[in-house]
Design an enzyme around this catalytic site. Structure first.
Site, PDB file in Angstrom:
ATOM      1  N   ARG A 107       0.826  -1.200   0.000  1.00 33.18           N
ATOM      2  CA  ARG A 107       0.000   0.000   0.000  1.00 33.18           C
ATOM      3  C   ARG A 107       0.866   1.257   0.000  1.00 33.18           C
ATOM      4  O   ARG A 107       2.036   1.231   0.369  1.00 33.18           O
ATOM      5  CB  ARG A 107      -0.921   0.017   1.232  1.00 33.18           C
ATOM      6  CG  ARG A 107      -2.053  -0.978   1.180  1.00 33.18           C
ATOM      7  CD  ARG A 107      -2.865  -0.986   2.473  1.00 33.18           C
ATOM      8  NE  ARG A 107      -2.118  -1.563   3.586  1.00 33.18           N
ATOM      9  CZ  ARG A 107      -2.596  -1.665   4.831  1.00 33.18           C
ATOM     10  NH1 ARG A 107      -3.811  -1.191   5.117  1.00 33.18           N
ATOM     11  NH2 ARG A 107      -1.867  -2.225   5.779  1.00 33.18           N
ATOM     12  N   LYS A 159       1.494   2.241   7.458  1.00 32.15           N
ATOM     13  CA  LYS A 159       1.797   1.500   8.678  1.00 32.15           C
ATOM     14  C   LYS A 159       2.717   2.294   9.588  1.00 32.15           C
ATOM     15  O   LYS A 159       3.329   3.286   9.186  1.00 32.15           O
ATOM     16  CB  LYS A 159       2.439   0.145   8.338  1.00 32.15           C
ATOM     17  CG  LYS A 159       1.515  -0.805   7.598  1.00 32.15           C
ATOM     18  CD  LYS A 159       0.245  -1.106   8.389  1.00 32.15           C
ATOM     19  CE  LYS A 159       0.514  -1.894   9.666  1.00 32.15           C
ATOM     20  NZ  LYS A 159      -0.724  -2.142  10.451  1.00 32.15           N
ATOM     21  N   TYR A 190      -1.297   5.050  10.559  1.00 38.23           N
ATOM     22  CA  TYR A 190      -1.730   4.093  11.580  1.00 38.23           C
ATOM     23  C   TYR A 190      -0.550   3.862  12.511  1.00 38.23           C
ATOM     24  O   TYR A 190       0.525   3.458  12.067  1.00 38.23           O
ATOM     25  CB  TYR A 190      -2.149   2.763  10.942  1.00 38.23           C
ATOM     26  CG  TYR A 190      -3.451   2.812  10.181  1.00 38.23           C
ATOM     27  CD1 TYR A 190      -4.652   3.127  10.824  1.00 38.23           C
ATOM     28  CD2 TYR A 190      -3.497   2.531   8.821  1.00 38.23           C
ATOM     29  CE1 TYR A 190      -5.851   3.167  10.134  1.00 38.23           C
ATOM     30  CE2 TYR A 190      -4.691   2.568   8.120  1.00 38.23           C
ATOM     31  CZ  TYR A 190      -5.863   2.889   8.782  1.00 38.23           C
ATOM     32  OH  TYR A 190      -7.049   2.930   8.095  1.00 38.23           O
ATOM     33  N   HIS A 233      -1.028   2.521  16.188  1.00 41.67           N
ATOM     34  CA  HIS A 233      -1.276   1.392  17.108  1.00 41.67           C
ATOM     35  C   HIS A 233      -0.287   1.402  18.258  1.00 41.67           C
ATOM     36  O   HIS A 233       0.335   0.394  18.588  1.00 41.67           O
ATOM     37  CB  HIS A 233      -1.209   0.066  16.337  1.00 41.67           C
ATOM     38  CG  HIS A 233      -2.181  -0.024  15.198  1.00 41.67           C
ATOM     39  ND1 HIS A 233      -3.545  -0.088  15.391  1.00 41.67           N
ATOM     40  CD2 HIS A 233      -1.981  -0.058  13.855  1.00 41.67           C
ATOM     41  CE1 HIS A 233      -4.146  -0.164  14.213  1.00 41.67           C
ATOM     42  NE2 HIS A 233      -3.223  -0.134  13.266  1.00 41.67           N
ATOM     43  N   GLU A 275      -6.084   5.691  13.428  1.00 43.01           N
ATOM     44  CA  GLU A 275      -7.051   4.811  14.085  1.00 43.01           C
ATOM     45  C   GLU A 275      -7.760   5.447  15.275  1.00 43.01           C
ATOM     46  O   GLU A 275      -8.752   4.896  15.769  1.00 43.01           O
ATOM     47  CB  GLU A 275      -6.390   3.498  14.517  1.00 43.01           C
ATOM     48  CG  GLU A 275      -5.457   3.593  15.702  1.00 43.01           C
ATOM     49  CD  GLU A 275      -4.031   3.959  15.324  1.00 43.01           C
ATOM     50  OE1 GLU A 275      -3.158   3.897  16.203  1.00 43.01           O
ATOM     51  OE2 GLU A 275      -3.796   4.326  14.143  1.00 43.01           O
ATOM     52  N   SER A 325     -10.919  -1.438   8.301  1.00 39.62           N
ATOM     53  CA  SER A 325     -11.642  -2.433   9.099  1.00 39.62           C
ATOM     54  C   SER A 325     -12.584  -3.241   8.216  1.00 39.62           C
ATOM     55  O   SER A 325     -12.705  -4.464   8.377  1.00 39.62           O
ATOM     56  CB  SER A 325     -12.438  -1.744  10.208  1.00 39.62           C
ATOM     57  OG  SER A 325     -11.585  -1.116  11.137  1.00 39.62           O
ATOM     58  N   VAL A 368     -15.093  -4.201  11.658  1.00 42.81           N
ATOM     59  CA  VAL A 368     -14.430  -5.445  11.276  1.00 42.81           C
ATOM     60  C   VAL A 368     -15.421  -6.593  11.319  1.00 42.81           C
ATOM     61  O   VAL A 368     -15.524  -7.399  10.380  1.00 42.81           O
ATOM     62  CB  VAL A 368     -13.234  -5.739  12.208  1.00 42.81           C
ATOM     63  CG1 VAL A 368     -12.688  -7.142  11.942  1.00 42.81           C
ATOM     64  CG2 VAL A 368     -12.127  -4.720  11.996  1.00 42.81           C
ATOM     65  N   ASP A 414     -21.352  -9.779  20.954  1.00 39.72           N
ATOM     66  CA  ASP A 414     -20.971  -8.425  21.334  1.00 39.72           C
ATOM     67  C   ASP A 414     -21.680  -8.098  22.637  1.00 39.72           C
ATOM     68  O   ASP A 414     -22.683  -8.741  22.986  1.00 39.72           O
ATOM     69  CB  ASP A 414     -21.361  -7.418  20.235  1.00 39.72           C
ATOM     70  CG  ASP A 414     -20.564  -6.122  20.319  1.00 39.72           C
ATOM     71  OD1 ASP A 414     -19.596  -5.978  19.555  1.00 39.72           O
ATOM     72  OD2 ASP A 414     -20.902  -5.268  21.152  1.00 39.72           O
ATOM     73  N   SER A 433     -22.147 -11.188  24.607  1.00 45.82           N
ATOM     74  CA  SER A 433     -20.801 -11.683  24.864  1.00 45.82           C
ATOM     75  C   SER A 433     -20.499 -11.726  26.361  1.00 45.82           C
ATOM     76  O   SER A 433     -20.267 -10.702  26.995  1.00 45.82           O
ATOM     77  CB  SER A 433     -19.762 -10.814  24.145  1.00 45.82           C
ATOM     78  OG  SER A 433     -18.470 -11.366  24.293  1.00 45.82           O
ATOM     79  N   ALA A 460      -7.491  -8.195  15.519  1.00 51.69           N
ATOM     80  CA  ALA A 460      -7.079  -7.191  16.503  1.00 51.69           C
ATOM     81  C   ALA A 460      -5.593  -7.259  16.833  1.00 51.69           C
ATOM     82  O   ALA A 460      -5.132  -6.565  17.745  1.00 51.69           O
ATOM     83  CB  ALA A 460      -7.900  -7.362  17.781  1.00 51.69           C
ATOM     84  N   ILE A 461      -4.834  -8.052  16.096  1.00 51.12           N
ATOM     85  CA  ILE A 461      -3.429  -8.262  16.439  1.00 51.12           C
ATOM     86  C   ILE A 461      -2.626  -6.964  16.378  1.00 51.12           C
ATOM     87  O   ILE A 461      -1.627  -6.804  17.102  1.00 51.12           O
ATOM     88  CB  ILE A 461      -2.797  -9.354  15.527  1.00 51.12           C
ATOM     89  CG1 ILE A 461      -1.496  -9.896  16.140  1.00 51.12           C
ATOM     90  CG2 ILE A 461      -2.602  -8.845  14.107  1.00 51.12           C
ATOM     91  CD1 ILE A 461      -1.692 -10.661  17.417  1.00 51.12           C
ATOM     92  N   ASP A 462      -3.035  -5.994  15.556  1.00 50.24           N
ATOM     93  CA  ASP A 462      -2.368  -4.693  15.523  1.00 50.24           C
ATOM     94  C   ASP A 462      -2.392  -4.011  16.881  1.00 50.24           C
ATOM     95  O   ASP A 462      -1.505  -3.209  17.207  1.00 50.24           O
ATOM     96  CB  ASP A 462      -3.037  -3.766  14.500  1.00 50.24           C
ATOM     97  CG  ASP A 462      -2.457  -3.930  13.106  1.00 50.24           C
ATOM     98  OD1 ASP A 462      -1.323  -4.403  12.997  1.00 50.24           O
ATOM     99  OD2 ASP A 462      -3.146  -3.590  12.139  1.00 50.24           O
ATOM    100  N   ALA A 472      -0.488  -8.925  10.724  1.00 48.36           N
ATOM    101  CA  ALA A 472      -0.701  -7.602  11.315  1.00 48.36           C
ATOM    102  C   ALA A 472      -1.103  -6.529  10.301  1.00 48.36           C
ATOM    103  O   ALA A 472      -1.416  -5.406  10.699  1.00 48.36           O
ATOM    104  CB  ALA A 472       0.565  -7.167  12.057  1.00 48.36           C
ATOM    105  N   ILE A 506      -3.466  -7.168   7.406  1.00 52.65           N
ATOM    106  CA  ILE A 506      -4.320  -7.967   6.521  1.00 52.65           C
ATOM    107  C   ILE A 506      -4.704  -7.212   5.245  1.00 52.65           C
ATOM    108  O   ILE A 506      -4.622  -7.772   4.149  1.00 52.65           O
ATOM    109  CB  ILE A 506      -5.575  -8.454   7.276  1.00 52.65           C
ATOM    110  CG1 ILE A 506      -5.182  -9.481   8.350  1.00 52.65           C
ATOM    111  CG2 ILE A 506      -6.584  -9.076   6.314  1.00 52.65           C
ATOM    112  CD1 ILE A 506      -6.336  -9.930   9.230  1.00 52.65           C
TER     113      ILE A 506
END
Length: 371
Positions: A15, A75, A94, A96, A118, A134, A179, A198, A220, A268-270, A299, A301
């Site tokens: 990207r 990133k 981004y 994070h 984000e 997302s 997401v 949720d 949830s 959510a690994i980011d 991380a 996707i």
């Protein structure tokens, strides 16, 4: 203002932060755009396309970083890029940071202005610069997860939609935000049985109506989540707390209950991941096995579909970038609450509380910096 667009250096990240059309818009607004050579080649944008629209092409990343007033990236900066940080430089990308202590401290020490895509947040709590990625990540999570359900990829050997007389795969989506909604849309389109969890029952009600009763919704809690994960063929972890480290909702004990060959995708690994057994992976080496379960935790996707992602990202970020360039970061943050929420580090101070809490670092309210 001088806006710099370096080439992304994260592994298999094609990207680019700005399309030629985006560069054109900034130039037309009276700004200078510097683009590193071949920065857009991964999505098919040539240097000539940028230069024809008024951008200047520079041969090295260091030249872009050192001359720019604002760096636009996709990133977070990697360690080799920390040397470019300096006082007053704006980095708009981004970040994070809640999952990146070393980067956080490097930005603070340099006095860099760090504004994170984000955490830009509208009054209705929507996240306009995170939403497009997302949506891509949610759809890709099901697409990639479905591939790894194949026996040749380590999965249990299931076709997602089954065939007449054979039931479809059960896909469980944990989290009903952007997401999660993207994942649900793709899972329904593939013909899966879909369960979404949720804590927001209004959101569950809304999704049940939107998808016309074709999903199962569960509140949830630990009991419901344990049972859903146990019965799942594919689990998509889609939990987000804006700017904060993701909670580990899917525990290792839950993973142990899954059938061998089941698949976990932690979107959510980011932000540290919402599945206890995951750790970051890459597109080059996307999966690992634990407790006989396939774990996919790439991380970045959306980097797998860089053209779609780049176009969607620039559509979202460009209006904000123009306002920062037109007004300067301080006035832009004063004038616009959504952008103010995007501020993570200003003048060496950590101004986003969730990040400060993650690392037990001093927190300074953004208003103290802005005056």
């Amino acid at each position: 203002m001088i806006i710099g667009v370096p080439k992304e250096i994260k592994e298999q990240e094609d990207r680019v932060a700005l399309t030629p059309a985006g560069a054109d818009a900034l130039v037309r607004a009276g700004h200078k755009v510097l683009v590193e050579k071949n920065a857009g080649m991964g999505v098919g944008f040539t240097d000539e396309e940028y230069s024809e629209l008024g951008a200047e092409i520079l041969p090295e990343a260091s030249m872009v970083w050192n001359q720019a007033d604002m760096i636009m990236k996709v990133k977070e900066p990697l360690k080799s890029e920390y040397t470019y940080f300096r006082e007053g430089l704006i980095i708009f990308t981004y970040l994070h940071l809640a999952a990146a202590e070393e980067l956080t401290k490097a930005l603070m020490e340099a006095g860099t202005v760090a504004i994170a895509y984000e955490t830009v947040e509208n009054p209705d709590r929507s996240l306009p610069l995170l939403s497009p990625m997302s949506e891509v990540a949610g759809r890709m999570a099901v697409q990639e997860g479905s591939i790894y359900l194949e026996k040749t990829r380590g999965g249990k050997g299931l076709l997602v939609d089954g065939v007449p007389g054979v039931p479809p795969a059960h896909i469980v989506v944990v989290g009903a935000g952007n997401v999660g909604t993207g994942a649900i849309r793709r899972a329904i389109g593939l013909g899966a049985r879909v369960t979404v969890l949720d804590i927001n029952t209004d959101r569950l009600r809304y999704l049940n109506e939107v998808f016309m009763g074709r999903i199962e919704t569960l509140y949830s809690n630990n009991y419901n989540l344990t049972n859903a994960v146990k019965s799942a063929d594919l689990v998509v972890g889609a939990v987000l707390i804006p700017g904060a480290k993701a909670p580990k909702l899917v525990t290792e004990e839950m993973v142990k209950l899954m059938e061998p060959g089941s698949v976990l995708v932690d979107v959510a690994i980011d932000q540290g991941g919402c599945i206890e057994t995951t750790h970051p992976t890459t597109h080059a080496d996307p999966i690992f096995m634990k407790h006989d379960v396939v774990h996919y935790a790439v991380a970045n996707i959306p980097g797998a579909v860089p053209k779609t992602s780049t176009l969607a990202l620039t559509n979202a970020t460009l209006p904000y970038a123009i306002r920062i360039a037109n007004k300067g970061w301080k006035q832009a943050l004063k004038d616009e609450m959504p952008l103010r929420k995007g501020a993570n580090i200003l003048e060496g101070k950590l101004v986003y509380k969730a990040v400060a809490d993650a690392f037990d670092l001093p927190y300074t309210p953004v208003e103290e910096i802005l005056g």
